[in-house]
Design an enzyme around this catalytic site. Structure first.
Site, short mmCIF file in Angstrom:
data_model
loop_
_atom_site.label_atom_id
_atom_site.label_comp_id
_atom_site.label_asym_id
_atom_site.label_seq_id
_atom_site.Cartn_x
_atom_site.Cartn_y
_atom_site.Cartn_z
N HIS A 171 0.83 -1.20 0.00
CA HIS A 171 0.00 0.00 0.00
C HIS A 171 0.86 1.25 0.00
O HIS A 171 1.95 1.26 0.55
CB HIS A 171 -0.95 0.02 1.20
CG HIS A 171 -0.26 -0.17 2.52
ND1 HIS A 171 0.11 -1.42 2.98
CD2 HIS A 171 0.12 0.71 3.45
CE1 HIS A 171 0.69 -1.30 4.17
NE2 HIS A 171 0.73 -0.01 4.47
N HIS A 206 0.66 5.19 1.17
CA HIS A 206 -0.08 6.22 1.92
C HIS A 206 0.00 7.53 1.14
O HIS A 206 1.07 7.94 0.70
CB HIS A 206 0.59 6.48 3.27
CG HIS A 206 0.60 5.34 4.23
ND1 HIS A 206 -0.26 5.27 5.30
CD2 HIS A 206 1.38 4.24 4.30
CE1 HIS A 206 0.00 4.17 6.00
NE2 HIS A 206 0.99 3.53 5.42
P1 5GP Z 1 1.58 0.45 7.43
O1 5GP Z 1 2.00 0.72 8.83
O2 5GP Z 1 1.56 -1.03 7.13
O3 5GP Z 1 2.32 1.24 6.40
O4 5GP Z 1 0.11 1.00 7.31
C1 5GP Z 1 -1.03 0.23 7.51
C2 5GP Z 1 -2.14 1.21 7.69
O5 5GP Z 1 -3.36 0.50 7.55
C3 5GP Z 1 -2.16 1.89 9.05
O6 5GP Z 1 -1.97 3.27 8.90
C4 5GP Z 1 -3.53 1.54 9.61
O7 5GP Z 1 -4.15 2.62 10.26
C5 5GP Z 1 -4.30 1.10 8.40
N1 5GP Z 1 -5.30 0.09 8.68
C6 5GP Z 1 -5.12 -1.06 9.38
N2 5GP Z 1 -6.26 -1.76 9.43
C7 5GP Z 1 -7.18 -1.03 8.75
C8 5GP Z 1 -8.57 -1.24 8.46
O8 5GP Z 1 -9.18 -2.23 8.84
N3 5GP Z 1 -9.20 -0.28 7.74
C9 5GP Z 1 -8.54 0.83 7.29
N4 5GP Z 1 -9.25 1.71 6.59
N5 5GP Z 1 -7.25 1.05 7.55
C10 5GP Z 1 -6.57 0.13 8.27
#
Ligand code: 5GP
Ligand code: ZN
Length: 144
Positions: A102, A104
């Site tokens: 993903h 951001h």
């Molecule tokens: P990472 O830390 O892996 O770059 O980002 C994962 C992101 O996914 C986090 O910012 C977290 O808030 C988001 N996230 C985790 N679970 C969910 C979910 O069930 N729904 C949504 N909309 N975002 C999620």
């Protein structure tokens, strides 16, 4: 599309977990991060499950990134942020917490908006020869 069992983002794509959808087409899905760093903080993901950037094919990367400018511009049109950061975390040590690739999109609204990229630079530690040798090591390893 092969959904990965136990992948929360595959479940979101399939509609098994609700999300605030921003964009969808055949290859790409975008939705609001549940933990908004700033207003409009959006995650853009490929529908094809891929763990992170290391496992991503050029085609999937192309498809994913090709949708990002139009989504970024929509966020700008609606909220007029001063700027926007793209962030992509790969592996736990790099703060990846969901193991479905993903990106951001974090709109920026000025000092104290909630996003604090915090890094220390080590410019003095690298001579131009050091930089050339690091670049050579990486470039020799690139497999196209
Ligand atoms: P990472 O830390 O892996 O770059 O980002 C994962 C992101 O996914 C986090 O910012 C977290 O808030 C988001 N996230 C985790 N679970 C969910 C979910 O069930 N729904 C949504 N909309 N975002 C999620
Ligand atoms: Zn997945």
């Amino acid at each position: 599309m092969m959904a990965h069992e136990d992948c929360i983002f595959c479940k979101i794509i399939d509609g098994d977990i609700p999300s605030a959808k921003v964009y969808e087409d055949e290859k790409v899905y975008a939705f609001l991060d549940i933990s908004q760093v700033t207003k409009g903080h959006t995650l853009v993901i490929p529908k094809e499950h891929t763990k992170n950037i290391y496992e991503t094919s050029p085609e999937t990367a192309r498809e994913l990134f090709s949708r990002i400018p139009v989504i970024a511009n929509a966020i700008r049109d609606v909220y007029q942020p001063l700027g926007i950061n793209l962030l992509n975390n790969n592996e736990a040590a790099a703060e990846q917490s969901v193991f479905h690739l993903h990106v951001h999109l974090i709109p920026r609204y000025g000092d104290g908006d909630g996003y604090y990229p915090n890094w220390t630079t080590h410019t003095e530690d690298y001579s131009s020869e050091d930089l050339q040798s690091v670049a050579k090591a990486i470039s020799e390893q690139i497999k196209q």
